[in-house]
Design a protein around this motif. Structure first.
Motif, PDB file in Angstrom:
ATOM      1  N   LYS A  52       0.807  -1.131   0.181  1.00 62.99           N
ATOM      2  CA  LYS A  52      -0.086  -0.043   0.045  1.00 62.99           C
ATOM      3  C   LYS A  52       0.862   1.257   0.009  1.00 62.99           C
ATOM      4  CE  LYS A  52      -3.845  -2.006  -0.079  1.00 62.99           C
ATOM      5  NZ  LYS A  52      -4.952  -1.888  -0.982  1.00 62.99           N
ATOM      6  N   ARG A  53       1.861   1.301   0.236  1.00 70.68           N
ATOM      7  CA  ARG A  53       3.216   2.341   0.574  1.00 70.68           C
ATOM      8  C   ARG A  53       4.342   1.813   0.402  1.00 70.68           C
ATOM      9  NH1 ARG A  53       3.493   5.518   6.119  1.00 70.68           N
ATOM     10  NH2 ARG A  53       1.204   6.348   5.391  1.00 70.68           N
ATOM     11  N   ASP A  54       5.119   2.480  -0.584  1.00 73.54           N
ATOM     12  CA  ASP A  54       6.423   2.413  -0.757  1.00 73.54           C
ATOM     13  C   ASP A  54       7.388   2.854   0.298  1.00 73.54           C
ATOM     14  OD1 ASP A  54       5.671   0.848  -2.887  1.00 73.54           O
ATOM     15  OD2 ASP A  54       6.558   2.310  -4.385  1.00 73.54           O
ATOM     16  N   SER A  55       8.727   2.500   0.512  1.00 73.90           N
ATOM     17  CA  SER A  55       9.626   3.113   1.391  1.00 73.90           C
ATOM     18  C   SER A  55      10.673   3.546   0.431  1.00 73.90           C
ATOM     19  CB  SER A  55       9.894   2.187   2.297  1.00 73.90           C
ATOM     20  OG  SER A  55      10.370   0.946   1.970  1.00 73.90           O
ATOM     21  N   VAL A  56      11.850   3.950   1.173  1.00 76.44           N
ATOM     22  CA  VAL A  56      13.151   4.494   0.623  1.00 76.44           C
ATOM     23  C   VAL A  56      14.207   4.116   1.618  1.00 76.44           C
ATOM     24  CG1 VAL A  56      14.702   6.104  -0.198  1.00 76.44           C
ATOM     25  CG2 VAL A  56      12.353   6.290  -0.969  1.00 76.44           C
ATOM     26  N   VAL A  57      15.219   3.436   1.076  1.00 76.83           N
ATOM     27  CA  VAL A  57      16.265   3.026   1.946  1.00 76.83           C
ATOM     28  C   VAL A  57      17.641   3.518   1.413  1.00 76.83           C
ATOM     29  CG1 VAL A  57      17.794   0.972   2.796  1.00 76.83           C
ATOM     30  CG2 VAL A  57      15.337   0.844   2.679  1.00 76.83           C
ATOM     31  N   ASN A  58      18.367   4.281   2.223  1.00 83.40           N
ATOM     32  CA  ASN A  58      19.714   4.760   1.843  1.00 83.40           C
ATOM     33  C   ASN A  58      20.808   4.155   2.754  1.00 83.40           C
ATOM     34  OD1 ASN A  58      22.219   6.410   1.458  1.00 83.40           O
ATOM     35  ND2 ASN A  58      20.909   8.462   1.699  1.00 83.40           N
ATOM     36  N   HIS A  59      21.437   3.320   1.656  1.00 82.58           N
ATOM     37  CA  HIS A  59      22.542   2.489   2.173  1.00 82.58           C
ATOM     38  C   HIS A  59      23.969   3.188   2.354  1.00 82.58           C
ATOM     39  CE1 HIS A  59      20.091  -1.216   1.971  1.00 82.58           C
ATOM     40  NE2 HIS A  59      19.683  -0.925   0.756  1.00 82.58           N
ATOM     41  N   ALA A  60      23.982   4.435   1.899  1.00 80.40           N
ATOM     42  CA  ALA A  60      25.096   5.345   2.049  1.00 80.40           C
ATOM     43  C   ALA A  60      25.165   5.546   3.648  1.00 80.40           C
ATOM     44  CB  ALA A  60      25.097   6.385   1.352  1.00 80.40           C
ATOM     45  N   LYS A  61      24.457   5.390   4.537  1.00 78.54           N
ATOM     46  CA  LYS A  61      24.397   5.742   5.805  1.00 78.54           C
ATOM     47  C   LYS A  61      24.489   4.515   6.839  1.00 78.54           C
ATOM     48  CE  LYS A  61      21.334   9.584   5.022  1.00 78.54           C
ATOM     49  NZ  LYS A  61      19.853  10.305   5.304  1.00 78.54           N
ATOM     50  N   SER A  62      24.714   3.404   6.012  1.00 81.36           N
ATOM     51  CA  SER A  62      24.750   2.001   6.773  1.00 81.36           C
ATOM     52  C   SER A  62      26.249   1.922   7.403  1.00 81.36           C
ATOM     53  CB  SER A  62      24.697   1.055   5.977  1.00 81.36           C
ATOM     54  OG  SER A  62      25.582   0.732   4.753  1.00 81.36           O
ATOM     55  N   PRO A  63      26.506   0.971   8.412  1.00 81.09           N
ATOM     56  CA  PRO A  63      28.028   0.960   8.743  1.00 81.09           C
ATOM     57  C   PRO A  63      28.949   0.416   7.778  1.00 81.09           C
ATOM     58  CG  PRO A  63      26.308  -0.107  10.154  1.00 81.09           C
ATOM     59  CD  PRO A  63      25.530   0.176   8.995  1.00 81.09           C
ATOM     60  N   ALA A  64      28.598  -0.169   6.651  1.00 79.69           N
ATOM     61  CA  ALA A  64      29.371  -0.801   5.666  1.00 79.69           C
ATOM     62  C   ALA A  64      28.849  -0.285   4.297  1.00 79.69           C
ATOM     63  CB  ALA A  64      29.541  -2.319   5.621  1.00 79.69           C
ATOM     64  N   PRO A  65      28.954   0.937   4.125  1.00 80.65           N
ATOM     65  CA  PRO A  65      28.414   1.622   2.674  1.00 80.65           C
ATOM     66  C   PRO A  65      29.008   0.877   1.734  1.00 80.65           C
ATOM     67  CG  PRO A  65      29.641   3.491   4.179  1.00 80.65           C
ATOM     68  CD  PRO A  65      30.076   1.964   4.768  1.00 80.65           C
ATOM     69  N   PRO A  66      27.989   0.755   0.452  1.00 81.95           N
ATOM     70  CA  PRO A  66      28.363  -0.075  -0.608  1.00 81.95           C
ATOM     71  C   PRO A  66      29.610   0.564  -1.222  1.00 81.95           C
ATOM     72  CG  PRO A  66      26.030   0.654  -0.502  1.00 81.95           C
ATOM     73  CD  PRO A  66      26.578   1.385   0.348  1.00 81.95           C
ATOM     74  N   LYS A  67      30.246  -0.442  -1.931  1.00 77.53           N
ATOM     75  CA  LYS A  67      31.491  -0.246  -2.795  1.00 77.53           C
ATOM     76  C   LYS A  67      31.420  -0.489  -4.465  1.00 77.53           C
ATOM     77  CE  LYS A  67      33.537   1.350   0.824  1.00 77.53           C
ATOM     78  NZ  LYS A  67      34.059   2.876   1.064  1.00 77.53           N
ATOM     79  N   HIS A  68      30.038  -0.793  -4.711  1.00 77.00           N
ATOM     80  CA  HIS A  68      29.806  -1.257  -6.209  1.00 77.00           C
ATOM     81  C   HIS A  68      28.681  -0.592  -6.700  1.00 77.00           C
ATOM     82  CE1 HIS A  68      26.467  -3.546  -3.877  1.00 77.00           C
ATOM     83  NE2 HIS A  68      25.963  -3.468  -4.929  1.00 77.00           N
ATOM     84  N   ILE A  69      28.575  -0.647  -8.208  1.00 79.87           N
ATOM     85  CA  ILE A  69      27.564  -0.041  -8.789  1.00 79.87           C
ATOM     86  C   ILE A  69      26.867  -1.534  -9.537  1.00 79.87           C
ATOM     87  CG2 ILE A  69      28.659   1.923  -9.172  1.00 79.87           C
ATOM     88  CD1 ILE A  69      29.051   1.049 -12.220  1.00 79.87           C
ATOM     89  N   THR A  70      25.723  -1.254  -9.818  1.00 76.10           N
ATOM     90  CA  THR A  70      25.164  -2.443 -10.783  1.00 76.10           C
ATOM     91  C   THR A  70      25.125  -1.897 -12.159  1.00 76.10           C
ATOM     92  OG1 THR A  70      23.412  -2.732  -9.038  1.00 76.10           O
ATOM     93  CG2 THR A  70      22.836  -3.760 -11.241  1.00 76.10           C
ATOM     94  N   VAL A  71      25.482  -2.787 -13.123  1.00 81.68           N
ATOM     95  CA  VAL A  71      25.565  -2.758 -14.540  1.00 81.68           C
ATOM     96  C   VAL A  71      24.486  -3.719 -15.047  1.00 81.68           C
ATOM     97  CG1 VAL A  71      26.893  -2.684 -16.570  1.00 81.68           C
ATOM     98  CG2 VAL A  71      27.996  -2.021 -14.474  1.00 81.68           C
ATOM     99  N   VAL A  72      23.438  -3.071 -16.130  1.00 86.54           N
ATOM    100  CA  VAL A  72      22.794  -3.969 -16.631  1.00 86.54           C
ATOM    101  C   VAL A  72      22.859  -4.043 -18.077  1.00 86.54           C
ATOM    102  CG1 VAL A  72      20.960  -2.397 -16.464  1.00 86.54           C
ATOM    103  CG2 VAL A  72      20.306  -4.521 -17.121  1.00 86.54           C
ATOM    104  N   HIS A  73      22.981  -5.029 -18.855  1.00 85.33           N
ATOM    105  CA  HIS A  73      23.287  -5.216 -20.166  1.00 85.33           C
ATOM    106  C   HIS A  73      22.517  -6.508 -20.742  1.00 85.33           C
ATOM    107  CE1 HIS A  73      26.055  -6.331 -23.928  1.00 85.33           C
ATOM    108  NE2 HIS A  73      25.511  -5.032 -24.184  1.00 85.33           N
ATOM    109  N   ASN A  74      21.809  -6.226 -21.794  1.00 89.38           N
ATOM    110  CA  ASN A  74      20.907  -7.109 -22.480  1.00 89.38           C
ATOM    111  C   ASN A  74      20.103  -8.033 -21.401  1.00 89.38           C
ATOM    112  OD1 ASN A  74      21.940  -6.923 -24.861  1.00 89.38           O
ATOM    113  ND2 ASN A  74      23.646  -8.389 -24.577  1.00 89.38           N
ATOM    114  N   PHE A  75      19.491  -7.117 -20.351  1.00 90.28           N
ATOM    115  CA  PHE A  75      18.479  -7.565 -19.401  1.00 90.28           C
ATOM    116  C   PHE A  75      19.365  -8.514 -18.422  1.00 90.28           C
ATOM    117  CE2 PHE A  75      15.390  -8.023 -23.127  1.00 90.28           C
ATOM    118  CZ  PHE A  75      15.416  -6.773 -23.095  1.00 90.28           C
ATOM    119  N   GLN A  76      20.723  -8.569 -18.391  1.00 92.75           N
ATOM    120  CA  GLN A  76      21.457  -9.220 -17.388  1.00 92.75           C
ATOM    121  C   GLN A  76      22.078  -8.099 -16.410  1.00 92.75           C
ATOM    122  OE1 GLN A  76      23.379 -12.633 -19.558  1.00 92.75           O
ATOM    123  NE2 GLN A  76      22.126 -11.564 -21.120  1.00 92.75           N
TER     124      GLN A  76
END
Length: 587
Positions: free
Chosen positions: A184-208
């Motif tokens: 019924k309602r979405d949410s937003v999560v900001n992982h930059a504020k987590s104890p172990a911030p992300p070090k990766h990006i996502t790449v999508v190519h040919n739906f993969q």
């Protein structure tokens, strides 16, 4: 905390991207920003009536005035609600922002595609093959990481206007964040504020989908050349072999996607893969080349790619529309971005993109040996028969929406913001009046118009509304094509200047959404109409030309984006002719 105010002097609403920038740390000024005041009840009601005057009939306006008098009576509902707002303001950083995000975005259940998330079209880049695509994409990643360094170190230059700092909070919400679907309602999560911030990006190519680590173990970012090597590995590992377009699920109606999301996340492999996408710093979409076109036809087709990907037969499945920031790089040089609107308004996105575009133009740094880089991780999904049916339904729904959207991008090349400036007029006010004139000429009446404006002079400020349709604008457009003696042309007083955003219109009749999105880059932002029988018009005024993106729905017989674009062009030219025939005032 905010004190209730008995009188609020109207504030000028600002366009932060043109504000001055001074070095300063984020938290050093944030606490000193004023809270958003609660306007007095009488002022709110009066401005509501003023907004209605040019767009409703006299009998309806009279009835509304009567209702507002009852609403404002001593001890009545208005006073009780006003006290509630003032109490909320006293106990919060910003009494409006959380409501704005919840109601305007997270509780809005239409698909984020077209209805909420804007697209941004960059100038066509100078490459036409996969090698050029990968090389540019690698520099783009490096440019985002360069901007991210300022965010992480809290050294991002604070924007100032009139010597006063603007709220920088939205800059810290853009990267490593993602929208999460709910029932019924979405949410937003900001992982930059987590104890172990992300070090990766996502790449999508040919739906993969792939996880690409963009930092070394010592914390230093990969160079553009190292990123190029990693992207080449991804492209070799993602041949178009009938991969199912899982990303198209994110184009669904939010309630439908929320149900599918629960099914998808029951599987452990799926949970890990979706989490990797959600946690990533941003998503990079590598698209195949499109059929060759040129001029405004190319720009319109590019806008469609940035806005929704072109449907199931195009690249709509080559996206994850819940990610706050997606950069899109086509093999034919078509480039741009799509952003999910809940965490931030347009200025932080545009500022980041301006930085990235400038970064990609810099000479390549010295190359670094890449032999020890790990292979990017491909993300796997276990698709049940039920989820597969939902994918197929999402494809049908996305195709219907794609076919319904009427998008036209126009470069108005006759003049730019230099002309109104030479007449001591606000370029935004000039364009807004041209839009009002164009609409009136087409339909012979005025309608509700929404132009967004920043509230970043206040702590955690988001956006407010400029009602561009006013009694003065109505008088102007009605007089314009009559005897010239009826039209008064004079230098504009300082006016509110807008940025991009979304909101529901003031009334349910045909409505317009006309945001200005200024940028150093010669780009244009685009979005869908906010109502089925309305228009969405976005514009970026450059010195000698103006970029417009006009949208409407084909399912509405009364709207026509191409016709609206032509009407805007004619209105701008006619207004310039009037200026040329009018002696300039001496100030």
């Amino acid at each position: 905390m905010v004190k209730p105010c008995s009188l609020v002097k109207p504030c000028h609403l600002v366009k932060p991207v043109s504000a001055g920038r001074l070095a300063g740390r984020y938290l050093s000024h944030q606490r000193g920003l004023p809270g958003l005041p609660v306007p007095p009840l009488q002022q709110t009601c009066q401005r509501y009536i003023t907004a209605l005057e040019p767009i409703v009939e006299a009998d309806e306006l009279k009835r509304t005035r009567s209702l507002l008098e009852e609403f404002q009576r001593a001890g009545g509902l208005g006073e009780r609600l006003q006290r509630g707002l003032e109490k909320r303001a006293q106990g919060s950083e910003n009494w409006l922002s959380d409501w704005w995000v919840q109601v305007a975005y997270l509780e809005y259940r239409m698909p984020v595609v077209v209805h909420s998330s804007p697209g941004l079209v960059l100038p066509r880049m100078d490459f036409t093959d996969q090698q050029g695509q990968i090389k540019f994409a690698a520099k783009l990643i490096a440019g985002v990481l360069d901007f991210k360094t300022m965010i992480d170190n809290e050294t991002l230059p604070v924007e100032f206007l009139g010597g006063k700092p603007l709220c920088m909070n939205q800059y810290y919400e853009v990267l490593s964040s993602c929208r999460i679907p709910g029932l019924k309602r979405d949410s937003v999560v900001n992982h930059a504020k987590s104890p172990a911030p992300p070090k990766h990006i996502t790449v999508v190519h040919n739906f993969q989908f792939f996880v690409l680590d963009v930092y070394h173990s010592d914390g230093s970012p990969l160079t553009a050349d190292q990123l190029r090597v990693q992207l080449e590995k991804i492209c070799r590992a993602s041949a178009p072999a009938g991969a199912r377009p899982l990303g198209i699920l994110t184009t669904q109606h939010r309630d439908s996607w929320g149900k599918t999301y629960q099914l998808l996340m029951q599987d452990e492999t799926n949970r890990a893969s979706v989490s990797a996408i959600q946690r990533s710093i941003f998503t990079l979409c590598l698209d195949p080349a499109r059929p060759q076109t040129s001029g405004d036809s190319y720009r319109s087709a590019a806008a469609v790619q940035m806005l929704h990907g072109g449907g199931s037969g195009g690249n709509s499945g080559n996206r994850w529309f819940d990610k706050t920031l997606q950069f899109i790089v086509g093999e034919d040089g078509t480039c741009g971005a799509n952003y999910e609107h809940a965490p931030a308004e347009g200025p932080p996105i545009v500022a980041l993109i301006d930085h990235v575009v400038e970064y990609t133009r810099k000479p390549e740094p010295e190359r670094r040996h890449s032999a020890s880089l790990p292979t990017p991780q491909k993300l796997h999904f276990n698709i049940t028969a039920e989820v597969q049916r939902d994918i197929e339904e999402a494809e049908r729904s996305m195709d219907t929406l794609a076919q319904d959207l009427d998008m036209r991008v126009m470069v108005f090349g006759h003049f730019g913001k230099n002309v109104p400036k030479s007449h001591k007029m606000s370029p935004d006010a000039f364009v807004q009046m041209a839009l009002q004139l164009a609409y009136y000429r087409m339909y012979q009446h005025c309608c509700a118009t929404y132009e967004s404006a920043s509230l970043r002079m206040f702590r955690r400020g988001r956006t407010d509304t400029i009602r561009s349709a006013s009694s003065a604008s109505a008088a102007f457009v009605k007089a314009f094509d009559g005897p010239r003696t009826q039209v008064c042309v004079r230098p504009a007083a300082p006016v509110p200047t807008p940025n991009t955003s979304r909101a529901r219109p003031l009334c349910d009749d045909r409505s317009l959404c006309f945001p200005l999105v200024p940028s150093k880059t010669d780009c244009v932002m685009c979005f869908g109409p906010v109502v089925p029988n309305g228009y969405g018009v976005c514009y970026n005024p450059m010195d000698d030309h103006i970029n417009f993106a006009v949208s409407s729905f084909n399912s509405c017989q009364d709207t026509d984006s191409a016709r609206m674009a032509r009407a805007v062009e004619a209105a701008l030219l006619d207004m310039k002719t009037l200026l040329d025939q009018t002696p300039q005032a001496k100030l």
